[in-house]
Design an enzyme around this catalytic site. Sequence first.
Site, PDB file in Angstrom:
ATOM      1  N   PHE A 100       0.836  -1.196   0.000  1.00  0.00           N
ATOM      2  CA  PHE A 100       0.000   0.000   0.000  1.00  0.00           C
ATOM      3  C   PHE A 100       0.874   1.250   0.000  1.00  0.00           C
ATOM      4  O   PHE A 100       2.065   1.196   0.325  1.00  0.00           O
ATOM      5  CB  PHE A 100      -0.934   0.009   1.215  1.00  0.00           C
ATOM      6  CG  PHE A 100      -0.225   0.077   2.540  1.00  0.00           C
ATOM      7  CD1 PHE A 100       0.014   1.296   3.161  1.00  0.00           C
ATOM      8  CD2 PHE A 100       0.210  -1.085   3.182  1.00  0.00           C
ATOM      9  CE1 PHE A 100       0.673   1.366   4.384  1.00  0.00           C
ATOM     10  CE2 PHE A 100       0.868  -1.023   4.399  1.00  0.00           C
ATOM     11  CZ  PHE A 100       1.093   0.209   5.007  1.00  0.00           C
ATOM     12  N   CYS A 101       0.272   2.371  -0.376  1.00  0.00           N
ATOM     13  CA  CYS A 101       0.949   3.664  -0.349  1.00  0.00           C
ATOM     14  C   CYS A 101      -0.124   4.744  -0.204  1.00  0.00           C
ATOM     15  O   CYS A 101      -1.296   4.438   0.031  1.00  0.00           O
ATOM     16  CB  CYS A 101       1.791   3.881  -1.608  1.00  0.00           C
ATOM     17  SG  CYS A 101       0.819   3.918  -3.125  1.00  0.00           S
ATOM     18  N   THR A 102       0.236   5.994  -0.367  1.00  0.00           N
ATOM     19  CA  THR A 102      -0.706   7.092  -0.107  1.00  0.00           C
ATOM     20  C   THR A 102      -1.908   7.050  -1.039  1.00  0.00           C
ATOM     21  O   THR A 102      -3.055   6.995  -0.591  1.00  0.00           O
ATOM     22  CB  THR A 102       0.005   8.450  -0.244  1.00  0.00           C
ATOM     23  OG1 THR A 102       1.161   8.463   0.588  1.00  0.00           O
ATOM     24  CG2 THR A 102      -0.928   9.581   0.172  1.00  0.00           C
ATOM     25  N   ILE A 156      -4.088   4.533   0.658  1.00  0.00           N
ATOM     26  CA  ILE A 156      -4.572   4.869   2.000  1.00  0.00           C
ATOM     27  C   ILE A 156      -5.701   5.889   1.928  1.00  0.00           C
ATOM     28  O   ILE A 156      -6.664   5.824   2.695  1.00  0.00           O
ATOM     29  CB  ILE A 156      -3.412   5.415   2.859  1.00  0.00           C
ATOM     30  CG1 ILE A 156      -2.279   4.402   2.958  1.00  0.00           C
ATOM     31  CG2 ILE A 156      -3.897   5.799   4.255  1.00  0.00           C
ATOM     32  CD1 ILE A 156      -0.953   5.008   3.385  1.00  0.00           C
TER      33      ILE A 156
END
Length: 300
Positions: free
Chosen positions: A181-183, A210
């Site tokens: 996952f990332c922003t 996210i």
Amino acid sequence: MVSTPGPFSVAALYHFTPLEGLEGLKTKLAAFCCARKIKGTLLLAHEGINGTVAGEESAIDALLVHLRDLIPALAAMDVKRSTAREEPFKRMKVRLKREIVSMGVEGIDPNRLVGTYVEPQDWNALIANPQTLVIDTRNGYEVALGTFQNAVDPETESFRDFPAWAGEHRAAMEGRPVAMFCTGGIRCEKASAYLRQIGVEDVYHLKGGILRYLEEVPAEQSLWQGECFVFDERVGIGHGLVEGEASLCHACGRPLTAEDRRSAHYREGISCAACIDEYSDADRLRFAERQKQALLAASR
């Protein structure tokens, strides 16, 4: 009485699609945004578009329509909308880049080979599985502000560090689900494409990142802890994409929680606990003068 502007509309967007005529696109987009007082950054490369912009809601709506008119392939573009109490960017920049998110590895194409997209509503079940290796593909200072339960922090300073980290830890990924996952989804999407290219098979990534998770998953069901770092004046946001309490250390640029600001080493604009040993006395004097001038400018 001076009227106060309403909240600014913020759009974080990206899409991997082949683009040509980048100079012309840059000119058109810069003119369109500046004419509507939109600020932020748009990155254009032959692999697609990436960026975050802010302005009046009608202006951002118009930009999204304009982008899809200019580039029909952006009909499926991933866009996350949120708001900011104050203008989160100081200027508008449209830049041409080799990559819209810099990994530094040739031939990575998420349109050709990529991991499995996981909707936010299905993410909890995936990462709650004790067999799943959950990897935060963001940088260390972002992870420090908030992350998912039991996520591995690669402690990278740049996304370009991820391929080397993945190579060193590939054995830990074999024979188990790998969830990343990332922003906003762009880094974990490209990272999943990279893992697939080097032979890791069971790869997943959080669709929309996210931001989409915090928007769609209720706080009482969330496995997220802390705030999500964002690259603008808001610094951090929480569930419902509301602005958080984080701020920046203007000496080193790291995000600070309320607890960080209670540290004896924290002096606004001058130091924090993380950077207290990183600068000289001369640097601190320079930071103190800069902070003084910033306060004077704000008071004026």
